[in-house]
Design a protein around this motif. Structure first.
Motif, PDB file in Angstrom:
ATOM      1  N   GLY B 138       0.830  -1.206   0.000  1.00  0.00           N
ATOM      2  CA  GLY B 138       0.000   0.000   0.000  1.00  0.00           C
ATOM      3  C   GLY B 138       0.859   1.248   0.000  1.00  0.00           C
ATOM      4  N   GLU B 144      -5.111   0.137  -4.006  1.00  0.00           N
ATOM      5  CA  GLU B 144      -6.042   1.270  -3.942  1.00  0.00           C
ATOM      6  C   GLU B 144      -6.506   1.497  -2.502  1.00  0.00           C
ATOM      7  OE1 GLU B 144      -7.924   3.154  -6.685  1.00  0.00           O
ATOM      8  OE2 GLU B 144      -5.870   2.757  -7.352  1.00  0.00           O
ATOM      9  N   ASP B 145      -6.739   2.751  -2.162  1.00  0.00           N
ATOM     10  CA  ASP B 145      -7.388   3.053  -0.885  1.00  0.00           C
ATOM     11  C   ASP B 145      -8.870   2.724  -1.064  1.00  0.00           C
ATOM     12  OD1 ASP B 145      -8.373   4.081   1.429  1.00  0.00           O
ATOM     13  OD2 ASP B 145      -8.063   6.189   0.899  1.00  0.00           O
ATOM     14  N   ASN B 147     -11.350   3.268   1.044  1.00  0.00           N
ATOM     15  CA  ASN B 147     -12.297   4.187   1.691  1.00  0.00           C
ATOM     16  C   ASN B 147     -13.164   4.946   0.677  1.00  0.00           C
ATOM     17  OD1 ASN B 147     -12.012   3.736   4.458  1.00  0.00           O
ATOM     18  ND2 ASN B 147     -10.100   4.895   4.523  1.00  0.00           N
ATOM     19  N   GLU B 170      -6.304   0.715   8.933  1.00  0.00           N
ATOM     20  CA  GLU B 170      -5.850   1.833   8.112  1.00  0.00           C
ATOM     21  C   GLU B 170      -4.368   2.114   8.331  1.00  0.00           C
ATOM     22  OE1 GLU B 170      -8.259   5.281   8.701  1.00  0.00           O
ATOM     23  OE2 GLU B 170      -9.940   4.466   7.542  1.00  0.00           O
ATOM     24  N   ASP B 173      -4.335   6.757   7.228  1.00  0.00           N
ATOM     25  CA  ASP B 173      -5.733   7.027   6.895  1.00  0.00           C
ATOM     26  C   ASP B 173      -6.217   6.352   5.616  1.00  0.00           C
ATOM     27  OD1 ASP B 173      -6.046   8.613   9.148  1.00  0.00           O
ATOM     28  OD2 ASP B 173      -5.279  10.392   8.118  1.00  0.00           O
ATOM     29  N   LYS B 174      -5.470   5.377   5.149  1.00  0.00           N
ATOM     30  CA  LYS B 174      -5.906   4.670   3.942  1.00  0.00           C
ATOM     31  C   LYS B 174      -6.144   3.199   4.265  1.00  0.00           C
ATOM     32  CE  LYS B 174      -3.945   7.757   0.585  1.00  0.00           C
ATOM     33  NZ  LYS B 174      -2.729   8.213  -0.033  1.00  0.00           N
ATOM     34  N   TYR B 176      -6.137  -0.379   2.771  1.00  0.00           N
ATOM     35  CA  TYR B 176      -5.638  -1.069   1.581  1.00  0.00           C
ATOM     36  C   TYR B 176      -6.236  -2.461   1.370  1.00  0.00           C
ATOM     37  CZ  TYR B 176      -2.223   2.675   1.308  1.00  0.00           C
ATOM     38  OH  TYR B 176      -1.623   3.896   1.188  1.00  0.00           O
ATOM     39  N   SER B 348      -3.674  -1.233  -7.909  1.00  0.00           N
ATOM     40  CA  SER B 348      -3.783   0.076  -8.564  1.00  0.00           C
ATOM     41  C   SER B 348      -3.594  -0.034 -10.071  1.00  0.00           C
ATOM     42  CB  SER B 348      -2.783   1.061  -7.960  1.00  0.00           C
ATOM     43  OG  SER B 348      -1.503   0.511  -7.994  1.00  0.00           O
TER      44      SER B 348
END
Lengths: 286, 463
Positions: B138, B144-145, B147, B170, B173-174, B176, B348
């Motif tokens: 990640g 990709e995040d 959220n 997280e 704050d992401k 994965y 991604s």
């Protein structure tokens, strides 16, 4: 005209291997420069030389570079000296040369992966050497304080590479005309003079090749180190290859590519200096 | 005020004990447990399942496309079933599963193979992140995040899920990866041993490894056969408490602390099963045994919390020889949980990210339970991340009249706050484990062991 046709022919013969080198080495290496200039494989934002700066200010990268340099500085000259002495001895031997040569070439024949288990038996913490030391009354604490892992790595490198260097040196020695030694003898030169003023001088192109190959091979000892000590060895034997291998496994392509380019530039610079020095030395005797 | 509250609570407890005299022993202990002020239950909303039933059922979706799931490590029959069900709702999405590791392949070989596939960016759309160093993936932009996918999907209702699990996973704050389920360890103590030594049954919604060792220390001098558990060797410490000393998410490492060194010394002094004994135990091992069996010399049973499973629901209650389970937390206070099982992320490099999200959502959403057969539930080992489904399964496992038990476990599930990432250490975990075994074999001191582990982990973090 004939010369030109001959040159074309040379290129034609070189083409298959050149194509292979271009396809599998040069193009991927040049392409990896792109990775050194982006932030990561996902967003691929151009960050200029930031990855290079990050690598050169990373303590761990610098430590790995220092360890690698130390390893090369010890292992390569030592390996060359031993190989040269062995090849001179082989050349002077009148009986048993074939048997000695076969024994010396053994490490080239045995796959190194299989021999790692032998090194493990010898050098592991629970290995034979430590067991012998413990039986001899040495304590665990003493062993822990005196384990010189870099020494073990140098030993493995020597085992793996000396025979290859012996082959190169031996071939170089056989190319030195005998009459040069006879001439030196006539001028009153002894064994030392013959060695330093004939053997070493006329062996310098071979020595350069051996040096080049030794430096390249010094990076190949990683497989054995990795199998012995894993991905995370102690910091005193943490090499650039560990750094790059671990970046590969965590898919940090930008760090891997920038480290590879820094290493490439450093080795390139060293080789350039050595090449100039060797050329100067050869020219001065002609 | 506090004293008043405590007195009131005590009186309340006593009344409850008196009132419950006519009930069976299990319920008695359970009431005591739940009425203790230390174990105050939150106001858990249990009506979610009925609320969600009022939502419109999704019709067959005619979206067309292709998806590739990359499963680097372990082969699984599970995908066939999941894809079959997915295709009932999305008949025009063709799914291919690739990259599964051959049975018996070494983890490091599998991880290297996965790294090559991922770096070439041809792995596919969805990746099964189980056992993979997904935080590093990640961080390096390969995942990709999730959220924004959750937030922008009108058919996805966060409130249906244990959002604390999402939050706990997280990184910067992401999010994965999304697991289909999660679990944590729980401890049940041997009542006879505690009674013999006049030690009170530990109470509370949480206990940590240090506290367990303190109880062990009190009993061990008078019982030379005492073991922590005959199912575990010293590696239990690594599994349970390593995260107290290393937090990959915040680059925090503290193995050279006095506490860590003391614990190592304590562990070395303790009695553990021999290798031969361990071999016999693990050859005949089943998770159920581990939950149910407490040997007469075992201080406790440390087992996974998988209460939606009927068999495990049974051990939730107080037994003649064992106490109710208490969830384990890390010594540093983290109420950690583990993710083991199917665990998906979106690559991604995927060209079909929206379809990939549809698939992941399908795997975790409430409707999945409708066709989840008993056998397939094992694949969702632990507590389902979908809270509605977890509640439904727990209610089915515990029976209709045990709503308070369901509430308590739901509360435990809801307060898990950080993912234990020890299992994603990969090669680092192997290295540190080897160093610790050197210590247990008496070849290095506890201080040297701590120093060496710290050194290796610092390398890992600095890389």
């Amino acid at each position: 005209m004939r010369y030109k046709r001959y040159t074309y022919l040379l290129w034609l013969f070189l083409l298959p291997s050149l194509a292979g080198v271009m396809l599998f080495y040069c193009i991927p290496f040049l392409y990896s420069f792109y990775y050194a200039l982006i932030d990561n494989l996902g967003s691929r934002n151009f960050v200029g030389l930031r990855n290079f700066k990050a690598a050169l200010t990373n303590d761990l990268f610098l430590q790995a570079a220092g360890n690698t340099l130390m390893f090369i500085s010890i292992a390569v000259p030592l390996g060359m000296v031993i190989a040269l002495l062995v090849s001179i001895c082989l050349q002077k031997m009148e009986r048993g040369r074939v048997a000695a040569t076969i024994i010396i070439l053994f490490p080239l024949i045995i796959p190194s992966g299989t021999i790692v288990y032998f090194w493990k038996v010898l050098f592991d913490n629970n290995g034979l050497i430590n067991e012998i030391l413990l039986k001899a009354g040495v304590t665990y604490e003493w062993i822990a304080d005196h384990e010189w892992k870099m020494g073990i790595l140098v030993l493995i490198f020597l085992w793996k590479n000396v025979s290859y260097n012996v082959v190169l040196f031996w071939s170089g020695l056989n190319w030195i005309p005998k009459n040069y030694y006879e001439l030196m003898e006539m001028e009153g030169g002894g064994a030392f003079a013959k060695f330093f003023r004939v053997t070493l001088v006329y062996l310098s192109p071979t020595t350069f090749v051996v040096l080049l190959m030794s430096i390249v091979n010094s990076f190949r000892v990683f497989k054995e180190v990795y199998m012995l000590y894993g991905s995370y060895p102690s910091t005193d034997i943490y090499m650039l290859q560990h750094y790059m291998n671990n970046q590969f496994l965590s898919l940090s392509m930008q760090k891997l590519a920038s480290a590879a380019y820094i290493m490439f530039l450093a080795i390139g610079l060293v080789l350039l200096v050595l090449y100039r020095a060797q050329k100067k030395l050869t020219d001065s005797y002609q | 005020m506090k004293i008043k509250f405590k007195i009131c609570s005590m009186i309340f407890c006593m009344i409850l004990i008196l009132l419950s005299g006519c009930k069976n022993q299990n319920e008695n202990i359970y009431q005591l447990y739940t009425s203790d002020p230390d174990n105050m239950l939150p106001n858990v909303v249990l009506s979610l399942a009925t609320e969600s039933e009022t939502r419109e059922k999704e019709a067959i979706d005619e979206t067309q496309g292709e998806l590739t799931i990359y499963s680097p490590l372990y082969p699984s029959f599970f995908y066939d079933w999941l894809i079959k069900e997915f295709n009932k709702r999305y008949p025009n999405i063709k799914i291919t599963v690739r990259g599964q590791q051959e049975v018996g392949m070494d983890y490091s070989v599998g991880a290297e193979k996965a790294a090559v596939e991922l770096m070439s960016q041809t792995a596919g759309d969805i990746i099964d992140l189980n056992w993979m160093p997904y935080l590093q993936y990640g961080k390096n932009g390969l995942l990709e995040d999730l959220n924004p996918y959750m937030d922008n999907d009108p058919g996805f209702y966060r409130e249906d899920y244990y959002t604390n699990v999402f939050k706990g996973m997280e990184y910067n704050d992401k999010l994965y990866g999304i697991p289909l389920s999660f679990f944590y360890y729980s401890v049940r103590f041997n009542k006879s041993i505690l009674a013999e030594n006049k030690i009170e049954v530990p109470k509370g919604n949480t206990i940590n490894f240090k506290e367990i060792l303190a109880i062990y220390d009190r009993i061990a001098p008078g019982n030379d056969k005492l073991m922590l558990s005959h199912y575990w060797d010293t590696s239990i410490f690594e599994s349970l408490d390593s995260d107290s000393y290393l937090d990959i998410r915040s680059d925090r490492v503290n193995f050279i602390s006095e506490e860590y060194i003391d614990t190592l010394i304590k562990l070395k002094k303790m009695r553990w099963p021999t290798q031969e004994e361990m071999l016999i135990v693990w050859q005949t091992f089943s998770l159920r045994d581990m939950d149910v069996n407490i040997d007469e010399n075992d201080l406790c049973s440390i087992a996974y919390s998988s209460y939606p499973d009927k068999g495990n629901a049974a051990v939730f209650y107080d037994k003649p020889n064992s106490t109710m389970p208490i969830p384990l937390s890390a010594t540093n206070g983290d109420k950690s949980f583990l993710v083991n099982g199917k665990f998906f992320g979106i690559l991604s490099s995927s060209k079909n990210k929206d379809l990939a999200w549809k698939f992941i959502r399908f795997c975790i959403e409430e409707k999945t339970l409708e066709f989840l057969e008993e056998e397939q539930r094992n694949t969702y080992f632990g507590n389902l991340v979908n809270r509605n489904n977890a509640l439904k399964l727990m209610r089915a496992a515990f029976g209709k009249d045990k709503e308070d038990a369901v509430m308590l476990i739901d509360h435990w599930n809801s307060e898990r706050d950080s993912e234990s990432d020890y299992w994603t250490w990969g090669a680092l975990g192997q290295t540190t484990s080897t160093i610790r075994s050197e210590f247990y074999a008496g070849r290095i001191t506890a201080g040297d062991c701590a120093k060496q582990v710290q050194e290796r982990v610092e390398i890992f973090l600095k890389e």
